[in-house]
Design a protein around this motif. Structure first.
Motif, PDB file in Angstrom:
ATOM      1  N   GLU A 150     -20.637   0.480 -15.822  1.00  7.04           N
ATOM      2  CA  GLU A 150     -19.872   1.592 -16.298  1.00  7.04           C
ATOM      3  C   GLU A 150     -19.963   2.658 -15.181  1.00  7.04           C
ATOM      4  OE1 GLU A 150     -21.610   2.785 -20.233  1.00  7.04           O
ATOM      5  OE2 GLU A 150     -21.264   0.763 -21.127  1.00  7.04           O
ATOM      6  N   LYS A 151     -19.487   2.262 -14.025  1.00  9.37           N
ATOM      7  CA  LYS A 151     -19.199   3.172 -13.150  1.00  9.37           C
ATOM      8  C   LYS A 151     -17.776   3.296 -12.833  1.00  9.37           C
ATOM      9  CE  LYS A 151     -23.837   3.789 -12.273  1.00  9.37           C
ATOM     10  NZ  LYS A 151     -24.461   4.933 -12.556  1.00  9.37           N
ATOM     11  N   PHE A 152     -17.409   4.384 -12.150  1.00  6.04           N
ATOM     12  CA  PHE A 152     -16.014   4.557 -11.949  1.00  6.04           C
ATOM     13  C   PHE A 152     -15.787   3.942 -10.248  1.00  6.04           C
ATOM     14  CE2 PHE A 152     -12.594   7.381  -9.837  1.00  6.04           C
ATOM     15  CZ  PHE A 152     -11.665   6.884 -10.552  1.00  6.04           C
ATOM     16  N   ILE A 153     -15.051   3.053 -10.384  1.00  4.16           N
ATOM     17  CA  ILE A 153     -14.738   2.110  -9.140  1.00  4.16           C
ATOM     18  C   ILE A 153     -13.194   2.046  -9.174  1.00  4.16           C
ATOM     19  CG2 ILE A 153     -15.122   0.103  -7.583  1.00  4.16           C
ATOM     20  CD1 ILE A 153     -17.778  -0.056  -9.109  1.00  4.16           C
ATOM     21  N   PRO A 154     -12.614   2.948  -8.597  1.00  5.04           N
ATOM     22  CA  PRO A 154     -11.036   2.854  -8.761  1.00  5.04           C
ATOM     23  C   PRO A 154     -10.313   1.713  -7.869  1.00  5.04           C
ATOM     24  CG  PRO A 154     -11.515   4.697  -7.547  1.00  5.04           C
ATOM     25  CD  PRO A 154     -12.926   4.119  -7.936  1.00  5.04           C
ATOM     26  N   THR A 155      -9.494   1.187  -8.333  1.00  4.80           N
ATOM     27  CA  THR A 155      -8.517   0.145  -7.594  1.00  4.80           C
ATOM     28  C   THR A 155      -7.159   0.250  -7.660  1.00  4.80           C
ATOM     29  OG1 THR A 155      -8.553  -1.332  -9.459  1.00  4.80           O
ATOM     30  CG2 THR A 155     -10.534  -1.751  -7.918  1.00  4.80           C
ATOM     31  N   THR A 156      -6.637   1.591  -8.238  1.00  2.00           N
ATOM     32  CA  THR A 156      -5.251   1.552  -8.485  1.00  2.00           C
ATOM     33  C   THR A 156      -4.601   1.757  -6.964  1.00  2.00           C
ATOM     34  OG1 THR A 156      -5.785   3.803  -8.755  1.00  2.00           O
ATOM     35  CG2 THR A 156      -5.530   2.570 -10.890  1.00  2.00           C
ATOM     36  N   ALA A 157      -5.120   2.464  -6.101  1.00  2.00           N
ATOM     37  CA  ALA A 157      -4.447   2.472  -4.839  1.00  2.00           C
ATOM     38  C   ALA A 157      -3.994   0.939  -4.218  1.00  2.00           C
ATOM     39  CB  ALA A 157      -5.417   3.195  -3.824  1.00  2.00           C
ATOM     40  N   ILE A 158      -5.124   0.225  -4.359  1.00  2.00           N
ATOM     41  CA  ILE A 158      -4.590  -0.982  -3.804  1.00  2.00           C
ATOM     42  C   ILE A 158      -3.407  -1.865  -4.676  1.00  2.00           C
ATOM     43  CG2 ILE A 158      -5.776  -3.322  -3.351  1.00  2.00           C
ATOM     44  CD1 ILE A 158      -8.344  -1.913  -3.510  1.00  2.00           C
ATOM     45  N   LEU A 159      -3.468  -1.448  -6.000  1.00  2.00           N
ATOM     46  CA  LEU A 159      -2.521  -2.460  -6.628  1.00  2.00           C
ATOM     47  C   LEU A 159      -1.100  -1.611  -6.511  1.00  2.00           C
ATOM     48  CD1 LEU A 159      -4.696  -2.572 -10.151  1.00  2.00           C
ATOM     49  CD2 LEU A 159      -4.000  -4.524  -8.318  1.00  2.00           C
ATOM     50  N   LEU A 160      -1.189  -0.438  -6.393  1.00  2.00           N
ATOM     51  CA  LEU A 160       0.003   0.399  -6.313  1.00  2.00           C
ATOM     52  C   LEU A 160       0.636   0.196  -4.975  1.00  2.00           C
ATOM     53  CD1 LEU A 160      -0.743   3.682  -8.109  1.00  2.00           C
ATOM     54  CD2 LEU A 160       0.457   1.971  -9.087  1.00  2.00           C
ATOM     55  N   GLU A 161      -0.063  -0.117  -3.845  1.00  4.35           N
ATOM     56  CA  GLU A 161       0.468  -0.508  -2.482  1.00  4.35           C
ATOM     57  C   GLU A 161       1.085  -1.873  -2.736  1.00  4.35           C
ATOM     58  OE1 GLU A 161      -2.961  -0.694   0.127  1.00  4.35           O
ATOM     59  OE2 GLU A 161      -2.942   1.305   0.254  1.00  4.35           O
ATOM     60  N   THR A 162       0.812  -2.838  -3.574  1.00  9.25           N
ATOM     61  CA  THR A 162       1.479  -4.127  -3.621  1.00  9.25           C
ATOM     62  C   THR A 162       2.894  -3.843  -4.229  1.00  9.25           C
ATOM     63  OG1 THR A 162      -0.631  -4.904  -4.009  1.00  9.25           O
ATOM     64  CG2 THR A 162       1.257  -6.189  -4.671  1.00  9.25           C
ATOM     65  N   ILE A 163       2.998  -3.030  -5.135  1.00  9.70           N
ATOM     66  CA  ILE A 163       4.634  -2.766  -5.713  1.00  9.70           C
ATOM     67  C   ILE A 163       5.478  -2.164  -4.707  1.00  9.70           C
ATOM     68  CG2 ILE A 163       3.760  -3.242  -7.964  1.00  9.70           C
ATOM     69  CD1 ILE A 163       4.071  -0.020  -8.430  1.00  9.70           C
ATOM     70  N   GLU A 164       4.875  -1.368  -3.613  1.00 10.78           N
ATOM     71  CA  GLU A 164       5.689  -0.875  -2.640  1.00 10.78           C
ATOM     72  C   GLU A 164       5.965  -1.588  -1.338  1.00 10.78           C
ATOM     73  OE1 GLU A 164       3.645   2.884  -1.907  1.00 10.78           O
ATOM     74  OE2 GLU A 164       4.177   3.590  -3.877  1.00 10.78           O
ATOM     75  N   LEU A 165       5.553  -2.739  -1.431  1.00 12.72           N
ATOM     76  CA  LEU A 165       5.690  -3.732  -0.524  1.00 12.72           C
ATOM     77  C   LEU A 165       7.392  -3.820  -0.057  1.00 12.72           C
ATOM     78  CD1 LEU A 165       3.216  -6.209  -0.816  1.00 12.72           C
ATOM     79  CD2 LEU A 165       3.263  -4.668   0.826  1.00 12.72           C
ATOM     80  N   LYS A 166       7.813  -3.852   0.962  1.00 14.62           N
ATOM     81  CA  LYS A 166       9.228  -4.133   1.063  1.00 14.62           C
ATOM     82  C   LYS A 166      10.029  -5.518   0.710  1.00 14.62           C
ATOM     83  CE  LYS A 166       8.848  -6.387   5.755  1.00 14.62           C
ATOM     84  NZ  LYS A 166       9.356  -6.330   7.357  1.00 14.62           N
ATOM     85  N   GLU A 167       9.038  -6.529   0.621  1.00 11.40           N
ATOM     86  CA  GLU A 167       9.632  -7.826   0.051  1.00 11.40           C
ATOM     87  C   GLU A 167       9.777  -7.797  -1.446  1.00 11.40           C
ATOM     88  OE1 GLU A 167       7.037  -8.567   3.570  1.00 11.40           O
ATOM     89  OE2 GLU A 167       6.889  -7.309   1.863  1.00 11.40           O
ATOM     90  N   ILE A 168       9.313  -6.623  -2.303  1.00 10.20           N
ATOM     91  CA  ILE A 168       9.542  -6.444  -3.637  1.00 10.20           C
ATOM     92  C   ILE A 168      11.137  -6.245  -3.796  1.00 10.20           C
ATOM     93  CG2 ILE A 168       9.012  -5.459  -5.668  1.00 10.20           C
ATOM     94  CD1 ILE A 168       6.637  -7.260  -4.623  1.00 10.20           C
ATOM     95  N   THR A 169      11.687  -5.241  -3.062  1.00 11.08           N
ATOM     96  CA  THR A 169      12.929  -4.940  -3.117  1.00 11.08           C
ATOM     97  C   THR A 169      13.996  -5.786  -2.426  1.00 11.08           C
ATOM     98  OG1 THR A 169      12.694  -3.632  -1.076  1.00 11.08           O
ATOM     99  CG2 THR A 169      12.044  -2.377  -3.114  1.00 11.08           C
ATOM    100  N   MET A 170      13.696  -6.619  -1.663  1.00  8.75           N
ATOM    101  CA  MET A 170      14.558  -7.611  -1.339  1.00  8.75           C
ATOM    102  C   MET A 170      14.902  -8.773  -2.273  1.00  8.75           C
ATOM    103  SD  MET A 170      12.580  -7.887   2.594  1.00  8.75           S
ATOM    104  CE  MET A 170      13.901  -8.979   3.128  1.00  8.75           C
ATOM    105  N   LYS A 171      16.266  -9.200  -1.938  1.00  9.68           N
ATOM    106  CA  LYS A 171      16.789 -10.458  -2.811  1.00  9.68           C
ATOM    107  C   LYS A 171      15.821 -11.645  -2.617  1.00  9.68           C
ATOM    108  CE  LYS A 171      20.906 -12.894  -3.992  1.00  9.68           C
ATOM    109  NZ  LYS A 171      22.258 -12.987  -3.827  1.00  9.68           N
ATOM    110  N   PRO A 172      15.290 -12.365  -3.636  1.00  9.72           N
ATOM    111  CA  PRO A 172      14.462 -13.310  -3.613  1.00  9.72           C
ATOM    112  C   PRO A 172      15.446 -14.619  -2.933  1.00  9.72           C
ATOM    113  CG  PRO A 172      14.337 -12.511  -5.729  1.00  9.72           C
ATOM    114  CD  PRO A 172      15.482 -11.938  -5.029  1.00  9.72           C
ATOM    115  N   VAL A 173      14.597 -15.424  -2.115  1.00 16.09           N
ATOM    116  CA  VAL A 173      15.159 -16.760  -1.530  1.00 16.09           C
ATOM    117  C   VAL A 173      14.949 -17.832  -2.127  1.00 16.09           C
ATOM    118  CG1 VAL A 173      15.082 -18.237   0.498  1.00 16.09           C
ATOM    119  CG2 VAL A 173      14.750 -15.788   0.673  1.00 16.09           C
ATOM    120  N   LYS A 174      15.842 -18.667  -2.594  1.00 17.54           N
ATOM    121  CA  LYS A 174      15.645 -19.924  -3.152  1.00 17.54           C
ATOM    122  C   LYS A 174      15.045 -20.724  -2.661  1.00 17.54           C
ATOM    123  CE  LYS A 174      19.874 -19.788  -5.798  1.00 17.54           C
ATOM    124  NZ  LYS A 174      21.071 -20.396  -6.268  1.00 17.54           N
TER     125      LYS A 174
END
Length: 386
Positions: A150-174
Motif C-alpha cells: 500500500e505504497k505509492f510506486i508509480p509506473t505510468t511514465a514507463i507505460l506512457l513512453e511505450t505508446i509514444e514509440l515511433k513504431e506505434i504510428t508506422m504502418k504494420p508489416v505483414k
C-alpha cells in the motif's frame, strides 16, 4: 534460493511445459519457507537483493554486451520475481500477525525501497524497443509491491513512453512466418524478435493491449488516493494525444476507455476529498478516501490477477503432451491406411464395373440379328398387292 537461481537459468520460453512448472513450484515453496521466520528471511533477502544490485551496477559501469546479458536474462528476472513475491507475502501476513511477529515482518518491508530501485534500474538500463516485454514484466513487479505494501510506486511514465514509440504510428508489416497467426505470448518472452521488431500487427496488438491493461490496473490501484485527480492529469493529456494521432480503431477505443475511467474516478475523488476535515499535509494513509466496504489495494490486485489468469487460460491454445501427439500421429496413420484401403476397394469396384461393361458391349457386337423366315422385305407393288 541458490537451487532456484540455478534452475531459473533454464526457465525460458522454450521450456514452457518442462522447466517453468517446476520453477513455479520451487518459487511457491521458497515463499512459504521465507514466511516462517521473517528475522532469518531478512538476512537472506538483504544479501541476495544486494547481489542483484551489484550485477546491475556492474552492467551500468561497464556498458558491455556481456554485462548487459548478465542482467537482461531469465535468471535475473526470475530472481526479481521471487523476491517481489517474498516481500509481498510478508506484507500480506504482517496484517494478521501478533506484535512481535509483525515487527519481524517489518524488517522485510524495509527492503521494498532497494528492490524497487533495482527494478527501476533494470527498466532504464537498455531502453530499446526490443526489450519492451522485459520492461512490462518489471512494471508488473512494481505494481505487485505497491499493492501489497500500500505504497505509492508509480509506473505510468514507463507505460506512457511505450505508446509514444515511433513504431506505434508506422504502418504494420505483414509477417509471413509460419507462427505469425499465433501471435506472441508476452508472459514467456523478455525480448522481441530481431527482425521487424514491433513492426508486425501481432507484436503491436500484444504490446499495446498489455500496456493498457497495466495502465488501467494502475488507475484502479490509486483511485482512492486524495491526490488521484492530479495523478491522472498527465495520463489523460498524453492519452488524448495518442488517440488523436492513432489510426487503429481498437487502440483508440483502449485510450478513450482509460480516459473515461480516469475522469470518472477523478471526479469521485474530488467529491470525497472535499468532505475531509484533515489538511493535505496531515493525511498519512494512501487510501484515505476508501470506504470501509471496499476491498484494499492488495485484495483488488489479487482479484484482477485471478481474473486475468482465467481469461488467459480460456484464450490460450491447449498444449499437447508427447503421448497425445504420438497418439494423434498413430490415429492419423490409421486414418490414412483406412483411406488407402477404401480407395483401393473403390478402384477395384470401378475396374470391375468397367470390365463388365466391356464384356456386355463385346457380346452385343458379336450377337447376330435374327430374321423371321417367310417375310418378304421387298418394296415391289406386286408384293404389296399380294
Amino acid at each position: 534460493y541458490l537451487a532456484y537461481a540455478k534452475r531459473a537459468k533454464y526457465g525460458t520460453s522454450a521450456a514452457v511445459t518442462s522447466v517453468l512448472p517446476t520453477l513455479t513450484f520451487m518459487g511457491n515453496c521458497i515463499v512459504e519457507l521465507y514466511s516462517l521466520d521473517f528475522h532469518s528471511s531478512y538476512q537472506h533477502a538483504f544479501i541476495y537483493i544486494r547481489q542483484l544490485a551489484l550485477h546491475l551496477r556492474s552492467a551500468m559501469q561497464k556498458r558491455t554486451p556481456e554485462a548487459f546479458q548478465a542482467v537482461y536474462c531469465w535468471q535475473y528476472i526470475h530472481c526479481l520475481k521471487l523476491w517481489t513475491a517474498v516481500i509481498a507475502q510478508s506484507c500480506k501476513m504482517s496484517k494478521n500477525l501478533e506484535v512481535n511477529s509483525s515487527n519481524d515482518a517489518k524488517l522485510l518491508h524495509s527492503l521494498i525501497y532497494p528492490l524497487t530501485e533495482v527494478i527501476q534500474g533494470v527498466i532504464r538500463l537498455v531502453p530499446t524497443t526490443r526489450h519492451l516485454p522485459l520492461r512490462l514484466h518489471c512494471v508488473r513487479y512494481l505494481q505487485k509491491l505497491a499493492a501489497a505494501s500500500e505504497k505509492f510506486i508509480p509506473t505510468t511514465a514507463i507505460l506512457l513512453e511505450t505508446i509514444e514509440l515511433k513504431e506505434i504510428t508506422m504502418k504494420p508489416v505483414k509477417d509471413k512466418s509460419r507462427d505469425a497467426s499465433r501471435g506472441i505470448r508476452l508472459p514467456i518472452i523478455i525480448r522481441l524478435p530481431t527482425e521487424n521488431t514491433l513492426r508486425t500487427y501481432e507484436q503491436l496488438e500484444s504490446c499495446i493491449s498489455e500496456v493498457f491493461l497495466l495502465l488501467n490496473r494502475e488507475v484502479d490501484l490509486y483511485r482512492y488516493s486524495p491526490g488521484f485527480p492530479e495523478f491522472t492529469m498527465l495520463i489523460c493529456q498524453r492519452l488524448r494525444k495518442f488517440a488523436k494521432s492513432c489510426s487503429n480503431v481498437r487502440w483508440r477505443a483502449y485510450a478513450k476507455g482509460c480516459i473515461d475511467l480516469c475522469e470518472r474516478h477523478a471526479q469521485s475523488a474530488k467529491d470525497e476529498r472535499a468532505l475531509l476535515k484533515e489538511a493535505p499535509k496531515d493525511i498519512k494513509r494512501l487510501e484515505a478516501l476508501k470506504p470501509t466496504s471496499v476491498p484494499s489495494m492488495g485484495d483488488r490486485y489479487e482479484t484482477a490477477i485471478s481474473k486475468e489468469k482465467r481469461l488467459e487460460e480460456v484464450a490460450r491454445p491447449a498444449m499437447k503432451t508427447k503421448k497425445e501427439k504420438k497418439g494423434q500421429k498413430i490415429r492419423s496413420k490409421d486414418t490414412d491406411n483406412d483411406k488407402q484401403v477404401f480407395e483401393n476397394v473403390s478402384k477395384g469396384k470401378t475396374k470391375k464395373r468397367k470390365t463388365e461393361k466391356l464384356i456386355s458391349e463385346t457380346e452385343a457386337l458379336e450377337q447376330q440379328d435374327e430374321v423371321a423366315e417367310g417375310v418378304d422385305w421387298s418394296d415391289d407393288d406386286d408384293s404389296m398387292s399380294e
